[in-house]
Design a protein around this motif. Structure first.
Motif, PDB file in Angstrom:
ATOM      1  N   TYR A 166       0.829  -1.202   0.000  1.00 17.05           N
ATOM      2  CA  TYR A 166       0.000   0.000   0.000  1.00 17.05           C
ATOM      3  C   TYR A 166       0.866   1.255   0.000  1.00 17.05           C
ATOM      4  O   TYR A 166       0.510   2.272  -0.600  1.00 17.05           O
ATOM      5  CB  TYR A 166      -0.934   0.023   1.204  1.00 17.05           C
ATOM      6  N   TYR A 167       2.019   1.183   0.683  1.00 19.07           N
ATOM      7  CA  TYR A 167       2.892   2.355   0.716  1.00 19.07           C
ATOM      8  C   TYR A 167       3.574   2.578  -0.628  1.00 19.07           C
ATOM      9  O   TYR A 167       3.741   3.730  -1.057  1.00 19.07           O
ATOM     10  CB  TYR A 167       3.920   2.221   1.844  1.00 19.07           C
ATOM     11  N   TYR A 168       3.947   1.499  -1.304  1.00 18.22           N
ATOM     12  CA  TYR A 168       4.508   1.703  -2.643  1.00 18.22           C
ATOM     13  C   TYR A 168       3.449   2.315  -3.559  1.00 18.22           C
ATOM     14  O   TYR A 168       3.745   3.182  -4.381  1.00 18.22           O
ATOM     15  CB  TYR A 168       5.023   0.389  -3.228  1.00 18.22           C
ATOM     16  N   GLN A 169       2.204   1.848  -3.396  1.00 24.09           N
ATOM     17  CA  GLN A 169       1.109   2.405  -4.191  1.00 24.09           C
ATOM     18  C   GLN A 169       0.936   3.889  -3.895  1.00 24.09           C
ATOM     19  O   GLN A 169       0.699   4.698  -4.804  1.00 24.09           O
ATOM     20  CB  GLN A 169      -0.184   1.662  -3.889  1.00 24.09           C
ATOM     21  N   MET A 170       1.066   4.272  -2.630  1.00 24.85           N
ATOM     22  CA  MET A 170       0.952   5.678  -2.271  1.00 24.85           C
ATOM     23  C   MET A 170       2.044   6.504  -2.941  1.00 24.85           C
ATOM     24  O   MET A 170       1.809   7.639  -3.384  1.00 24.85           O
ATOM     25  CB  MET A 170       1.014   5.865  -0.748  1.00 24.85           C
ATOM     26  N   GLY A 171       3.248   5.932  -3.051  1.00 28.79           N
ATOM     27  CA  GLY A 171       4.333   6.629  -3.733  1.00 28.79           C
ATOM     28  C   GLY A 171       3.996   6.902  -5.186  1.00 28.79           C
ATOM     29  O   GLY A 171       4.316   7.973  -5.720  1.00 28.79           O
ATOM     30  N   GLU A 172       3.339   5.936  -5.841  1.00 32.35           N
ATOM     31  CA  GLU A 172       2.943   6.159  -7.230  1.00 32.35           C
ATOM     32  C   GLU A 172       1.941   7.296  -7.334  1.00 32.35           C
ATOM     33  O   GLU A 172       2.006   8.126  -8.253  1.00 32.35           O
ATOM     34  CB  GLU A 172       2.346   4.891  -7.833  1.00 32.35           C
ATOM     35  N   ILE A 173       1.009   7.360  -6.399  1.00 34.71           N
ATOM     36  CA  ILE A 173      -0.005   8.415  -6.445  1.00 34.71           C
ATOM     37  C   ILE A 173       0.632   9.782  -6.193  1.00 34.71           C
ATOM     38  O   ILE A 173       0.300  10.773  -6.868  1.00 34.71           O
ATOM     39  CB  ILE A 173      -1.126   8.109  -5.441  1.00 34.71           C
ATOM     40  N   LEU A 178      14.055   6.732 -12.184  1.00 36.16           N
ATOM     41  CA  LEU A 178      14.111   7.417 -13.467  1.00 36.16           C
ATOM     42  C   LEU A 178      14.405   6.430 -14.588  1.00 36.16           C
ATOM     43  O   LEU A 178      15.276   5.567 -14.456  1.00 36.16           O
ATOM     44  CB  LEU A 178      15.199   8.494 -13.444  1.00 36.16           C
ATOM     45  N   GLY A 179      13.671   6.548 -15.674  1.00 35.40           N
ATOM     46  CA  GLY A 179      13.947   5.746 -16.857  1.00 35.40           C
ATOM     47  C   GLY A 179      13.262   4.402 -16.900  1.00 35.40           C
ATOM     48  O   GLY A 179      13.357   3.691 -17.907  1.00 35.40           O
ATOM     49  N   GLY A 180      12.555   4.013 -15.826  1.00 34.67           N
ATOM     50  CA  GLY A 180      11.932   2.701 -15.797  1.00 34.67           C
ATOM     51  C   GLY A 180      10.487   2.732 -16.263  1.00 34.67           C
ATOM     52  O   GLY A 180       9.895   3.796 -16.492  1.00 34.67           O
ATOM     53  N   VAL A 181       9.913   1.551 -16.431  1.00 29.01           N
ATOM     54  CA  VAL A 181       8.488   1.436 -16.725  1.00 29.01           C
ATOM     55  C   VAL A 181       7.751   1.325 -15.394  1.00 29.01           C
ATOM     56  O   VAL A 181       8.332   0.931 -14.379  1.00 29.01           O
ATOM     57  CB  VAL A 181       8.188   0.212 -17.627  1.00 29.01           C
ATOM     58  N   PRO A 182       6.467   1.672 -15.367  1.00 26.22           N
ATOM     59  CA  PRO A 182       5.739   1.609 -14.091  1.00 26.22           C
ATOM     60  C   PRO A 182       5.642   0.183 -13.581  1.00 26.22           C
ATOM     61  O   PRO A 182       5.283  -0.732 -14.314  1.00 26.22           O
ATOM     62  CB  PRO A 182       4.360   2.187 -14.441  1.00 26.22           C
ATOM     63  N   GLY A 183       5.984  -0.019 -12.309  1.00 27.98           N
ATOM     64  CA  GLY A 183       5.866  -1.335 -11.699  1.00 27.98           C
ATOM     65  C   GLY A 183       4.442  -1.603 -11.258  1.00 27.98           C
ATOM     66  O   GLY A 183       3.871  -2.646 -11.544  1.00 27.98           O
ATOM     67  N   TYR A 184       3.864  -0.659 -10.541  1.00 28.91           N
ATOM     68  CA  TYR A 184       2.446  -0.704 -10.231  1.00 28.91           C
ATOM     69  C   TYR A 184       1.760   0.073 -11.342  1.00 28.91           C
ATOM     70  O   TYR A 184       1.882   1.294 -11.430  1.00 28.91           O
ATOM     71  CB  TYR A 184       2.159  -0.073  -8.877  1.00 28.91           C
ATOM     72  N   LEU A 185       1.031  -0.642 -12.186  1.00 30.44           N
ATOM     73  CA  LEU A 185       0.507  -0.031 -13.410  1.00 30.44           C
ATOM     74  C   LEU A 185      -0.508   1.059 -13.088  1.00 30.44           C
ATOM     75  O   LEU A 185      -1.204   1.004 -12.071  1.00 30.44           O
ATOM     76  CB  LEU A 185      -0.059  -1.113 -14.321  1.00 30.44           C
ATOM     77  N   SER A 221      -3.381  -1.669 -16.196  1.00 31.69           N
ATOM     78  CA  SER A 221      -4.034  -1.900 -14.912  1.00 31.69           C
ATOM     79  C   SER A 221      -3.326  -2.980 -14.106  1.00 31.69           C
ATOM     80  O   SER A 221      -3.008  -2.793 -12.942  1.00 31.69           O
ATOM     81  CB  SER A 221      -5.501  -2.279 -15.153  1.00 31.69           C
ATOM     82  N   HIS A 222      -3.077  -4.144 -14.738  1.00 32.91           N
ATOM     83  CA  HIS A 222      -2.311  -5.205 -14.074  1.00 32.91           C
ATOM     84  C   HIS A 222      -1.789  -6.156 -15.143  1.00 32.91           C
ATOM     85  O   HIS A 222      -2.567  -6.693 -15.933  1.00 32.91           O
ATOM     86  CB  HIS A 222      -3.181  -5.963 -13.081  1.00 32.91           C
ATOM     87  N   LYS A 251      -4.892  -0.637  -3.639  1.00 31.75           N
ATOM     88  CA  LYS A 251      -3.800  -1.084  -4.496  1.00 31.75           C
ATOM     89  C   LYS A 251      -4.349  -1.462  -5.860  1.00 31.75           C
ATOM     90  O   LYS A 251      -5.506  -1.880  -5.980  1.00 31.75           O
ATOM     91  CB  LYS A 251      -3.120  -2.288  -3.846  1.00 31.75           C
ATOM     92  N   TYR A 252      -3.497  -1.358  -6.864  1.00 32.68           N
ATOM     93  CA  TYR A 252      -3.904  -1.605  -8.241  1.00 32.68           C
ATOM     94  C   TYR A 252      -4.372  -3.029  -8.488  1.00 32.68           C
ATOM     95  O   TYR A 252      -5.239  -3.270  -9.323  1.00 32.68           O
ATOM     96  CB  TYR A 252      -2.763  -1.247  -9.190  1.00 32.68           C
ATOM     97  N   THR A 253      -3.831  -4.001  -7.774  1.00 28.76           N
ATOM     98  CA  THR A 253      -4.236  -5.395  -7.964  1.00 28.76           C
ATOM     99  C   THR A 253      -5.705  -5.590  -7.617  1.00 28.76           C
ATOM    100  O   THR A 253      -6.478  -6.170  -8.381  1.00 28.76           O
ATOM    101  CB  THR A 253      -3.371  -6.330  -7.111  1.00 28.76           C
ATOM    102  N   ASN A 254      -6.111  -5.120  -6.446  1.00 25.49           N
ATOM    103  CA  ASN A 254      -7.494  -5.273  -6.010  1.00 25.49           C
ATOM    104  C   ASN A 254      -8.451  -4.454  -6.865  1.00 25.49           C
ATOM    105  O   ASN A 254      -9.584  -4.870  -7.127  1.00 25.49           O
ATOM    106  CB  ASN A 254      -7.612  -4.870  -4.549  1.00 25.49           C
ATOM    107  N   PHE A 255      -7.988  -3.284  -7.314  1.00 27.69           N
ATOM    108  CA  PHE A 255      -8.797  -2.470  -8.231  1.00 27.69           C
ATOM    109  C   PHE A 255      -9.071  -3.248  -9.510  1.00 27.69           C
ATOM    110  O   PHE A 255     -10.207  -3.294 -10.001  1.00 27.69           O
ATOM    111  CB  PHE A 255      -8.058  -1.169  -8.545  1.00 27.69           C
ATOM    112  N   THR A 256      -8.049  -3.868 -10.064  1.00 33.05           N
ATOM    113  CA  THR A 256      -8.211  -4.655 -11.286  1.00 33.05           C
ATOM    114  C   THR A 256      -9.194  -5.803 -11.050  1.00 33.05           C
ATOM    115  O   THR A 256     -10.068  -6.083 -11.873  1.00 33.05           O
ATOM    116  CB  THR A 256      -6.860  -5.212 -11.744  1.00 33.05           C
ATOM    117  N   HIS A 257      -9.050  -6.454  -9.915  1.00 33.24           N
ATOM    118  CA  HIS A 257      -9.891  -7.587  -9.546  1.00 33.24           C
ATOM    119  C   HIS A 257     -11.365  -7.202  -9.498  1.00 33.24           C
ATOM    120  O   HIS A 257     -12.226  -7.942  -9.989  1.00 33.24           O
ATOM    121  CB  HIS A 257      -9.418  -8.090  -8.179  1.00 33.24           C
TER     122      HIS A 257
END
Length: 605
Positions: A42-49, A65-72, A182-183, A140-146
């Protein structure tokens, strides 16, 4: 409008209103996220937001920097805009956005079941089976997708399969494209399920294949035209920049080792047990009972479009989940079967359970006696509603992490968060240990040089090399090389706090290592040994796990080089002193006369 039509809609409204109220009453007690601060999803998800809210590109990594999103980014983007719209703190916004998702998901599931079964009572019960209050809060993005994307995918897949209209193929293409944002596992599963439908259709029409293709090619062209540009929003960089090269093994570090036959078989039987023989709770027992009735009813009822759809969807879900029996021996990869089961076997279970309800309705002749229908479905509604509400309340009151969430974040990190959000920009890069870097990104969305490998969730960025380079910067003997690497990774800040050593190792009073948490590490290769030796970085060869939260006999170990605590200079200055002349203190946190945390700006010409 007849009572038979009004009452289920009224009960749906009551379920949504009371469910939202129960959820609000529970989450209003949270002063932080119900998750570990070090390494919590949840904290990593908060960082994305935070990254998105402060102007970061949603299609870029929220932590490197330079990466693709891990949490979509679909969930993160929607939540960020919700926070902006109501001017909410990100943590509070995540909690309140969960209530919005409960309402939205309830409506989507109701629409899906209504389209499938053309009965509002079955749709009502289906909503509670699929979207119980106990599923929340969604943070979190996983549960949202679900709860949101999966029912949308099933809805438009069914309408495309049944109606053969271009508009439904266009909408299916849109949802399919958004699944890749999304996932990733949901996207891969959707790909395999769509492929199953296409193969099934071709086989069914093998005697008239040209006519079939002529009638359907237009629809699939529409699907592709809509889906392709959305897919490229994610896939452009992996394909055309990274050429799909993966510099480390993302598939086996934090899940069961599906490369082992014993694990493969164990997962198969555990999955069968969890879906077909789940009597661990009232809700699970009811779902299991309805599932068996649905399977029985499938073979008893006459053939129709819905039965055909359920059959092909179930086959596609089984292929998606258990594809590791083929992909592991041939390609040494899997599609994360845990998540695949969570998305698609679970959905198949819910679909067959509601099909069981439909069979009961027909077999008990509930359509002929309104009072009987209301009584039967009403009792099921009350039992499931009460059970779902009780499970949610029990989570709020008794769950370990829910109780952690009732306490505020440490004051030190609240102070650091305020400084980072007001004095740094979203793409400023900070160097620290992997766990401290995780916290920095979580509370601010600021970029870090190193991070937890699993949460970073980017198979194309070279995390083992980053760990080695961070070790050279912090503990190496070549100042020139350090400055070169600082410029290469655009590092602007160095962060220290009193947890630096403990986030990597537990060391007793005699200086012995008694535990390993999440140190810098890399794979044990001759090349990596030579690189670390060149800059006098000490390491410990070890056959060990990569992810600190996934250590068991079923998780794969790797031959690693663990960056040794012998490199530490001292407690408050663990890096080599040659860095100090480039460091300018810009923030600190002091308590009882002791400095507990310091943020340095790195001044490099």
């Amino acid at each position: 409008m007849k009572l038979d039509y009004r009452l289920p809609l009224l009960l749906l409204a009551i379920y949504i209103i009371l469910g939202a109220f129960i959820q609000y009453s529970g989450i209003s007690d949270f002063k932080s996220l119900p998750s570990p601060l070090y390494g919590g999803d949840y904290y990593y998800q908060m960082g994305e937001i935070w990254h998105i809210r402060d102007g970061g590109n949603p299609l870029d990594s929220s932590s490197m920097l330079g990466g693709v999103p891990g949490y979509l980014p679909v969930y993160g983007y929607l939540c960020a805009k919700f926070c902006d719209l109501f001017n909410l703190d990100t943590m509070k916004g995540m909690l309140y956005f969960s209530i919005v998702l409960f309402v939205v998901a309830s409506v989507i599931w109701f629409c899906l079941f209504r389209v499938l079964f053309k009965d509002d009572w079955i749709a009502l019960i289906g909503v509670i089976l699929a979207n119980g209050i106990n599923v929340y809060p969604i943070l979190k993005y996983t549960n949202f997708t679900h709860q949101v994307m999966i029912p949308l995918f099933i809805l438009f897949l069914y309408l495309s399969f049944k109606e053969r209209r271009s508009i439904y193929y266009a909408l299916l293409g849109l949802i399919y494209g958004l699944l890749t944002l999304s996932h990733m596992i949901a996207f891969v599963g959707a790909t395999l399920i769509i492929a199953t439908f296409v193969i099934y259709e071709i086989y069914k029409n093998k005697n008239n294949i040209l006519e079939y293709l002529k009638e359907n090619i237009k629809n699939w062209v529409v699907f592709g035209i809509v889906a392709f540009p959305v897919l490229m929003l994610y896939w452009y960089k992996p394909i055309f920049v990274y050429h799909l090269h993966r510099p480390y093994d993302r598939f086996h570090m934090d899940i069961m080792d599906f490369g082992r036959l014993d694990v493969q078989i164990k997962f198969l039987f555990n999955t069968i047990k969890s879906y077909l023989f789940n009597f661990s709770s009232i809700g699970g027992a009811i779902t299991t009972l309805l599932l068996w009735i649905g399977i029985y009813g499938y073979f008893k009822l006459e053939k129709n479009d819905l039965k055909e759809f359920l059959k092909v969807f179930a086959i596609g879900s089984l292929i998606s989940t258990f594809s590791y029996f083929i992909t592991e021996p041939l390609f040494h990869i899997n599609f994360i079967p845990n998540y695949m089961s969570y998305f698609y076997l679970w959905a198949t279970t819910i679909l067959f359970a509601t099909f069981g309800l439909n069979y009961l309705k027909i077999n008990l002749q509930l359509t002929e006696t309104l009072n009987k229908k209301i009584a039967v479905f009403g009792i099921v509604f009350v039992i499931l509603f009460a059970n779902s509400a009780y499970a949610f309340i029990n989570y709020i009151e008794n769950d370990k992490w829910a109780n952690v969430g009732k306490e505020p974040m440490p004051e030190m990190y609240i102070s650091l968060q305020h400084y980072l959000l007001t004095h740094t920009s979203v793409n400023d890069v900070i160097l620290s240990t992997k766990e401290l870097s995780f916290v920095i990104n979580a509370i601010s969305g600021r970029k870090v040089m190193v991070d937890r490998w699993a949460q970073q969730n980017d198979p194309y960025i070279n995390l083992p090399q980053r760990d080695m380079d961070a070790a050279v910067i912090l503990y190496g003997n070549d100042t020139k090389k350090k400055l070169e690497l600082i410029k290469k990774y655009h590092i602007k800040y160095l962060y220290w706090d009193y947890n630096w050593i403990n986030t990597e190792f537990q060391i007793d009073k005699y200086g012995r290592i008694v535990g390993i948490f999440d140190p810098l590490m890399t794979y044990d290769t001759e090349k990596n040994r030579e690189y670390l030796n060149e800059y006098d970085v000490k390491y410990i060869p070890m056959y060990f796990w990569i992810d600190p939260s996934c250590r068991s006999k079923d998780i794969r170990k790797f031959h690693l080089l663990i960056i040794s605590p012998q490199n530490y200079y001292n407690f408050t200055n663990p890096w080599k002193p040659d860095l100090n002349k480039y460091l300018v203190e810009v923030w600190n946190y002091t308590k009882d006369g002791k400095t507990l945390a310091v943020l340095y700006k790195i001044k490099v010409n």
